[in-house]
Design an enzyme around this catalytic site. Structure first.
Site, PDB file in Angstrom:
ATOM      1  N   THR A 240       7.097  12.202  -1.498  1.00  0.00           N
ATOM      2  CA  THR A 240       8.143  11.494  -0.817  1.00  0.00           C
ATOM      3  C   THR A 240       8.693  10.446  -1.557  1.00  0.00           C
ATOM      4  OG1 THR A 240       6.608   9.683  -0.148  1.00  0.00           O
ATOM      5  CG2 THR A 240       7.023  11.533   1.474  1.00  0.00           C
ATOM      6  N   ASP A 241       9.935   9.881  -1.456  1.00  0.00           N
ATOM      7  CA  ASP A 241      10.406   8.701  -1.958  1.00  0.00           C
ATOM      8  C   ASP A 241       9.490   7.639  -1.009  1.00  0.00           C
ATOM      9  OD1 ASP A 241      11.776   6.617  -3.057  1.00  0.00           O
ATOM     10  OD2 ASP A 241      13.691   7.684  -2.810  1.00  0.00           O
ATOM     11  N   TRP A 242       9.411   6.380  -1.547  1.00  0.00           N
ATOM     12  CA  TRP A 242       8.512   5.277  -0.938  1.00  0.00           C
ATOM     13  C   TRP A 242       9.135   5.089   0.437  1.00  0.00           C
ATOM     14  CZ3 TRP A 242       7.433   7.524  -5.249  1.00  0.00           C
ATOM     15  CH2 TRP A 242       6.490   6.955  -6.097  1.00  0.00           C
ATOM     16  N   GLY A 243       7.920   5.553   1.190  1.00  0.00           N
ATOM     17  CA  GLY A 243       8.124   5.144   2.531  1.00  0.00           C
ATOM     18  C   GLY A 243       9.101   6.231   3.243  1.00  0.00           C
TER      19      GLY A 243
END
Length: 731
Positions: A259-262
């Protein structure tokens, strides 16, 4: 045990007798090791490998000697060390690095060999810093000039991005560091990026937004990062169609999808729809009882629950762990991995050459550039002449060993000139997520600039954008297409005071240039990193002849851009949904097809020398599906200095039965020639690359009939148009 020994014996015999290549043998051996490791792992250990344990690491298994994975932001330089569990910088004294030009500049070089050198150099710095995954490069398509992260990407054309990204990846990964191509897919704006649902046609998806990602997979990239947004109602971080069907299915991607962060939102979808490592969901990392502890990530405690209940098979988990271990064998568990290096002379040289080749000369009336070093007065105006551009921008922010400003570069190069400098305008400091206005008086700055240019022989205005919120920065888009901070009015006032003025634009986006007819020259200077000032002075002085070409279109006005033509539902959407109403007509495809004249076209870039394209021809007039079009031409440097030109070949379908752009880039070649020399070029276009995506068949299809081949040095400067016929049958 006996079965395993028998398989090993057979494998050894095949290898000994040459039935298996060394690379196949190594791959098979690695996969066997991975199977053996998975058999020894507990469910808890396997799940722990699938989510973050800190801001930039995921867990290993100490019991078996399996290391953690360390990641870093940094497609154009390795980011400074971040604290274990908050976004503060760790304050290390040994994490200053070389800043390479941002990727819009790299794309503007049209130089694949230089892209490889860039990747090698940034990969060496990542390896020295003991990073296993470098979070980049980005290949999202330039759809609107308001997108705050366009400077991190490779422009508006899928073919150019596809060609430039692969050598970068190979360069990074030659150091035993995984490149992580991002953001998969259609993360083409920062506004509402965390939730906006993108609706687009299959043709637009497959012909415009996916090709560079597919090229990366075909080129062997080891990891890929999700986009934040949704596509067709499902988040890209766990999207059944995008990840399972296309990325890991049709394309056969064998790496790690993170994932991208979050960006994760659902445990079962994360489990079943292709997510391998979940990062940055939000945590303080203190105790299990805290709401956002790592154990409460979607692929952590909740994942274990659905595994233990049998709702999701452990085979799903094993596939994720297998991919993670495969990445480890390529990076931190690889034998004989290099040691890396940082801030070397070689790295600074690569940064400077990329900057030199990426700078684009947009306009040069009366041969204003180059400027010779002689006794004269040069007035340098503009905050961007001194502002550090490695600071700000979000995750691309860098801590550099040094950064040469444009003003410093001018002073070092023009030793015989009297150089005066004043700001002219001010913008305030960079702060993520908010705009901090300048405390300086705008009228006073303007008056000082007017005073400085009076009597100057040459005026150099360094303007453009910066890396603050609502400029070129993550998590926010630009609010206007115009230059900010009163620059348009200032440029016109200065030009009226002293018409011998040139403008150097710094930034990663197109801007409105209604003032261009008031100035002598316009140069696109990008974010050039460590060697900014030296590279700019190299080109301004004529030590280096400019050869950069625009990787995206400069519209005359924002409404001329396709995404903005169709109104708010096309960009930025209604805060819930967004419709890509322009379909495949992105960038120059839109301008060409709708006959809208741009301010500066895709592929445009001037030189200090003159080139002539002649003897342009195709090898045949009729082709079948298995053929390759061979375009030949002679490129002559008919000027007085050495220079480089990019020959560009576009193809368009004449009277297509489906919507097509007038022409699409299908080949290019950059050639350096000494003055009064020439070279014969051959550019190849496989007929298969002319297929369109047939939505009725969900497959690529070649349309028979007549096509036009366009050969020139910019999308709006075609030297010759050749008509050919193509059949889908084999002759």
């Amino acid at each position: 045990m006996k079965k395993r020994m028998f398989k090993a014996a057979i494998f050894s015999m095949l290898l000994m007798f040459g039935y298996l290549s060394q690379s196949v043998a190594q791959t098979t051996n690695t996969e066997q090791k991975i199977d053996e490791i998975i058999a020894q792992l507990t469910l808890e250990e396997k799940v722990a490998m699938c989510h973050a344990q800190s801001k930039f690491t995921s867990a290993g298994v100490p019991r078996l000697g399996i290391p953690e994975i360390w990641m870093s932001d940094g497609p154009h330089g390795v980011r400074a060390e971040i604290n274990w569990d908050n976004w503060g910088y760790a304050g290390w004294t040994n994490d200053s690095i070389t800043a390479f030009p941002a990727l819009t500049c790299l794309a503007a070089t049209f130089n694949e060999g230089l892209s490889k050198e860039y990747g090698v150099a940034v990969g060496e710095e990542a390896r020295y810093r003991k990073k296993d995954i470098l979070l980049g490069p980005g290949v999202n398509i330039y759809r609107t000039p308001l997108n705050g992260r366009n400077f991190e990407y490779m422009g508006e054309d899928p073919y150019l991005a596809s060609q430039m990204v692969v050598p970068y990846i190979h360069g990074v990964q030659s150091n035993g560091v995984a490149a992580c191509v991002k953001h998969f897919v259609a993360n083409n704006q920062e506004k509402w990026r965390g939730h906006i649902n993108v609706e687009l046609s299959d043709r637009a998806l497959h012909e415009i937004y996916l090709p560079a990602f597919k090229s990366a997979v075909d080129g062997g990239v080891w990891s890929m990062m999700s986009a934040y947004n949704q596509i067709r109602g499902q988040y890209c971080s766990h999207n059944e169609y995008l990840v399972n069907d296309i990325l890991k299915g049709d394309w056969g991607f064998d790496g790690v999808y993170l994932t991208d962060w979050g960006a994760a939102h659902n445990t079962k979808q994360s489990a079943l729809y292709g997510l391998d490592i979940e990062m940055g969901t939000g945590t303080n990392g203190l105790t299990y009882s805290e709401k956002n502890h790592y154990e409460n990530y979607y692929l952590a405690g909740p994942f274990k629950e659905i595994l233990n209940s049998g709702e999701v098979s452990e085979d799903v988990l094993d596939d994720k762990v297998r991919r993670i271990l495969r990445l480890m064998y390529r990076t931190n568990m690889a034998e004989n991995k290099p040691l890396g290096s940082i801030n070397t002379t070689a790295h600074h040289d690569v940064a400077r050459r990329v900057a030199q080749e990426g700078i684009v000369l947009l306009q040069n009336d009366d041969d204003f550039f180059p400027i010779s070093d002689k006794k004269m007065k040069i007035a340098v105006i503009g905050e961007n002449a001194t502002r550090m551009m490695t600071i700000g921008g979000g995750s691309s922010e860098l801590k550099v060993e040094y950064e040469v400003s444009p003003l410093q570069g001018i002073k070092e190069r023009f030793k015989n000139a009297e150089i005066v400098y004043t700001m002219g305008y001010a913008s305030g400091p960079s702060q993520y997520g908010q705009v901090i206005p300048s405390t300086l008086d705008a009228d006073s700055l303007k008056n000082e600039a007017i005073k400085a240019v009076k009597g100057a022989d040459v005026v150099l205005f360094f303007g453009g954008l910066n890396k603050s919120h609502h400029q070129d920065c993550e998590d926010g888009d630009r609010l206007t297409y115009d230059l900010p901070f009163g620059q348009p009015e200032l440029i016109e006032t200065l030009a009226a005071t002293n018409p011998n003025i040139g403008v150097v634009l710094i930034g990663g986006n197109a801007v409105a240039t209604p003032w261009s007819d008031k100035v002598k020259t316009v140069m696109q200077g990008w974010y050039l990193g460590t060697e900014t000032g030296h590279a700019m002075a190299d080109v301004i002085s004529g030590d280096v002849t400019p050869s950069g070409k625009l990787p995206f279109t400069f519209p005359k006005k924002l409404e001329d851009n396709a995404a903005h033509h169709y109104g708010e539902m096309s960009y930025p959407g209604d805060n819930v949904n967004e419709e890509y109403k322009e379909g495949i007509l992105v960038g120059y495809r839109w301008h060409d097809t709708k006959k809208i004249t741009p301010a500066y076209a895709f592929g445009h870039g001037l030189s200090y020398t003159k080139f002539k394209l002649e003897n342009i021809a195709s090898d045949k007039k009729s082709y079948d599906i298995n053929d390759t079009i061979e375009v030949t031409c002679s490129l002559d440097n008919i000027g007085d200095v050495e220079g480089a030109e990019v020959v560009q070949v576009y193809v368009g379908k004449h009277k297509s039965a489906v919507e097509r752009a007038t022409k699409e880039l299908k080949a290019y070649q950059k050639v350096t020639l000494k003055a009064s020399s020439s070279e014969k070029l051959n550019l190849s276009i496989p007929i298969s690359s002319l297929k369109y995506y047939n939505e009725n068949k969900s497959d690529w299809e070649l349309e028979e009939g007549e096509y036009y081949i366009y050969v020139g040095n910019a999308s709006d400067n075609i030297s010759k148009k050749i008509k050919v016929s193509i059949t889908s049958r084999v002759n």
